[in-house]
Scaffold this motif. Structure first.
Motif, PDB file in Angstrom:
ATOM      1  N   GLY A   6      65.682 -20.104  26.995  1.00  0.00           N
ATOM      2  CA  GLY A   6      66.841 -20.883  27.722  1.00  0.00           C
ATOM      3  C   GLY A   6      67.523 -21.898  26.726  1.00  0.00           C
ATOM      4  O   GLY A   6      66.839 -22.312  25.951  1.00  0.00           O
ATOM      5  N   PRO A   7      68.722 -22.123  26.839  1.00  0.00           N
ATOM      6  CA  PRO A   7      69.530 -23.233  25.897  1.00  0.00           C
ATOM      7  C   PRO A   7      68.701 -24.383  26.013  1.00  0.00           C
ATOM      8  O   PRO A   7      68.242 -25.051  27.178  1.00  0.00           O
ATOM      9  N   GLN A   8      68.505 -24.951  24.954  1.00  0.00           N
ATOM     10  CA  GLN A   8      67.902 -26.304  25.112  1.00  0.00           C
ATOM     11  C   GLN A   8      69.020 -27.598  25.270  1.00  0.00           C
ATOM     12  O   GLN A   8      69.851 -27.808  24.763  1.00  0.00           O
ATOM     13  N   THR A   9      68.766 -27.998  26.542  1.00  0.00           N
ATOM     14  CA  THR A   9      69.554 -29.170  27.087  1.00  0.00           C
ATOM     15  C   THR A   9      68.510 -30.276  27.562  1.00  0.00           C
ATOM     16  O   THR A   9      67.479 -30.077  27.476  1.00  0.00           O
ATOM     17  N   ALA A  10      69.104 -31.464  27.869  1.00  0.00           N
ATOM     18  CA  ALA A  10      68.666 -32.540  28.268  1.00  0.00           C
ATOM     19  C   ALA A  10      67.605 -32.110  29.462  1.00  0.00           C
ATOM     20  O   ALA A  10      66.498 -32.552  29.775  1.00  0.00           O
ATOM     21  N   ASP A  11      68.350 -31.291  30.430  1.00  0.00           N
ATOM     22  CA  ASP A  11      67.639 -30.841  31.542  1.00  0.00           C
ATOM     23  C   ASP A  11      66.438 -29.954  31.268  1.00  0.00           C
ATOM     24  O   ASP A  11      65.418 -29.937  31.948  1.00  0.00           O
ATOM     25  N   SER A  12      66.617 -29.078  30.400  1.00  0.00           N
ATOM     26  CA  SER A  12      65.532 -27.999  30.058  1.00  0.00           C
ATOM     27  C   SER A  12      64.414 -28.641  29.409  1.00  0.00           C
ATOM     28  O   SER A  12      63.192 -28.209  29.647  1.00  0.00           O
ATOM     29  N   LEU A  13      64.658 -29.950  28.629  1.00  0.00           N
ATOM     30  CA  LEU A  13      63.594 -30.474  28.192  1.00  0.00           C
ATOM     31  C   LEU A  13      62.680 -31.317  29.214  1.00  0.00           C
ATOM     32  O   LEU A  13      61.388 -31.359  28.998  1.00  0.00           O
ATOM     33  N   VAL A  14      63.324 -31.584  30.417  1.00  0.00           N
ATOM     34  CA  VAL A  14      62.718 -32.338  31.525  1.00  0.00           C
ATOM     35  C   VAL A  14      62.026 -31.212  32.449  1.00  0.00           C
ATOM     36  O   VAL A  14      60.909 -31.467  32.621  1.00  0.00           O
ATOM     37  N   TYR A  15      62.898 -30.282  32.977  1.00  0.00           N
ATOM     38  CA  TYR A  15      62.364 -29.417  33.804  1.00  0.00           C
ATOM     39  C   TYR A  15      61.861 -27.950  32.955  1.00  0.00           C
ATOM     40  O   TYR A  15      62.362 -26.776  33.326  1.00  0.00           O
ATOM     41  N   TYR A  16      61.002 -28.457  32.049  1.00  0.00           N
ATOM     42  CA  TYR A  16      60.296 -27.170  31.165  1.00  0.00           C
ATOM     43  C   TYR A  16      59.623 -26.198  32.065  1.00  0.00           C
ATOM     44  O   TYR A  16      59.454 -25.038  31.439  1.00  0.00           O
ATOM     45  N   TYR A  17      59.212 -26.670  33.202  1.00  0.00           N
ATOM     46  CA  TYR A  17      58.260 -26.002  33.855  1.00  0.00           C
ATOM     47  C   TYR A  17      58.857 -25.039  34.801  1.00  0.00           C
ATOM     48  O   TYR A  17      58.094 -24.382  35.786  1.00  0.00           O
ATOM     49  N   ARG A  18      60.139 -25.375  35.160  1.00  0.00           N
ATOM     50  CA  ARG A  18      60.888 -24.411  36.058  1.00  0.00           C
ATOM     51  C   ARG A  18      61.141 -23.020  35.523  1.00  0.00           C
ATOM     52  O   ARG A  18      61.986 -23.088  34.420  1.00  0.00           O
ATOM     53  N   LEU A  19      61.170 -22.294  36.532  1.00  0.00           N
ATOM     54  CA  LEU A  19      61.710 -20.853  35.920  1.00  0.00           C
ATOM     55  C   LEU A  19      63.172 -20.786  35.816  1.00  0.00           C
ATOM     56  O   LEU A  19      63.709 -20.013  34.899  1.00  0.00           O
ATOM     57  N   ASP A  20      64.110 -21.599  36.572  1.00  0.00           N
ATOM     58  CA  ASP A  20      65.550 -21.426  36.307  1.00  0.00           C
ATOM     59  C   ASP A  20      65.813 -22.421  35.119  1.00  0.00           C
ATOM     60  O   ASP A  20      67.023 -22.279  34.891  1.00  0.00           O
ATOM     61  N   THR A  21      64.951 -22.528  34.602  1.00  0.00           N
ATOM     62  CA  THR A  21      65.212 -23.433  33.217  1.00  0.00           C
ATOM     63  C   THR A  21      65.757 -22.427  32.067  1.00  0.00           C
ATOM     64  O   THR A  21      66.519 -22.499  31.230  1.00  0.00           O
ATOM     65  N   TYR A  22      65.259 -21.050  32.544  1.00  0.00           N
ATOM     66  CA  TYR A  22      65.200 -19.940  31.296  1.00  0.00           C
ATOM     67  C   TYR A  22      66.011 -19.047  32.033  1.00  0.00           C
ATOM     68  O   TYR A  22      65.901 -18.239  33.029  1.00  0.00           O
ATOM     69  N   GLY A  23      67.077 -18.609  31.177  1.00  0.00           N
ATOM     70  CA  GLY A  23      68.014 -17.740  31.582  1.00  0.00           C
ATOM     71  C   GLY A  23      67.707 -16.089  31.117  1.00  0.00           C
ATOM     72  O   GLY A  23      68.182 -15.228  31.755  1.00  0.00           O
ATOM     73  N   PHE A  24      66.756 -16.021  30.123  1.00  0.00           N
ATOM     74  CA  PHE A  24      66.423 -14.768  29.531  1.00  0.00           C
ATOM     75  C   PHE A  24      64.824 -14.521  29.570  1.00  0.00           C
ATOM     76  O   PHE A  24      63.934 -15.427  29.418  1.00  0.00           O
TER      77      PHE A  24
END
Length: 127
Positions: free
Chosen positions: A98-116
């Protein structure tokens, strides 16, 4: 990015296995890569994550010290090195990006952080 996983199989307790996840295209290094796993009847759970540069990693507590996530952007590939495997590590493992964003760095454990998502690969730890 399309993800293709390599590496699966039957491993004895205490053994090791390395999973690979290869992305297509020239933008692989823009993505955070996560590894998840799932067993029948359970939700998919976060296992490990590596940032774009590879400088930062996160792990599920039960695998910390045994698993190592890394990446080689020149090869468009991320790895999950699994050592000291236990029967409870038996699962279908997935890589995701998934794109590296501020949210993705925080919510790294969530499935919806990743689009592929890549195909799952079965890892069985048994004697």
């Amino acid at each position: 990015v399309q993800l293709r996983r390599l590496g699966e199989g039957l491993v004895q307790p205490g053994g090791s296995l390395r999973l690979s996840c290869t992305g297509s295209g020239s933008t692989f290094d823009r993505y955070v890569v996560g590894w998840f796993r799932q067993t029948p009847g359970k939700e998919r759970e976060f296992v490990a994550r590596v940032t774009r540069s590879g400088s930062s990693t996160k792990y599920l507590r039960s695998v910390e010290g045994r698993f190592t996530v890394s990446r080689d952007n020149a090869k468009n590939t991320a790895y999950l090195q699994m050592n000291s495997l236990k029967p409870e590590d038996t699962a279908v493992y997935y890589c995701a990006a998934g794109p590296q964003t501020a949210d993705s760095l925080v919510y790294y454990y969530r499935l919806d952080t990743y689009g592929f998502w890549g195909q799952g690969t079965l890892v069985t730890v048994s004697s």
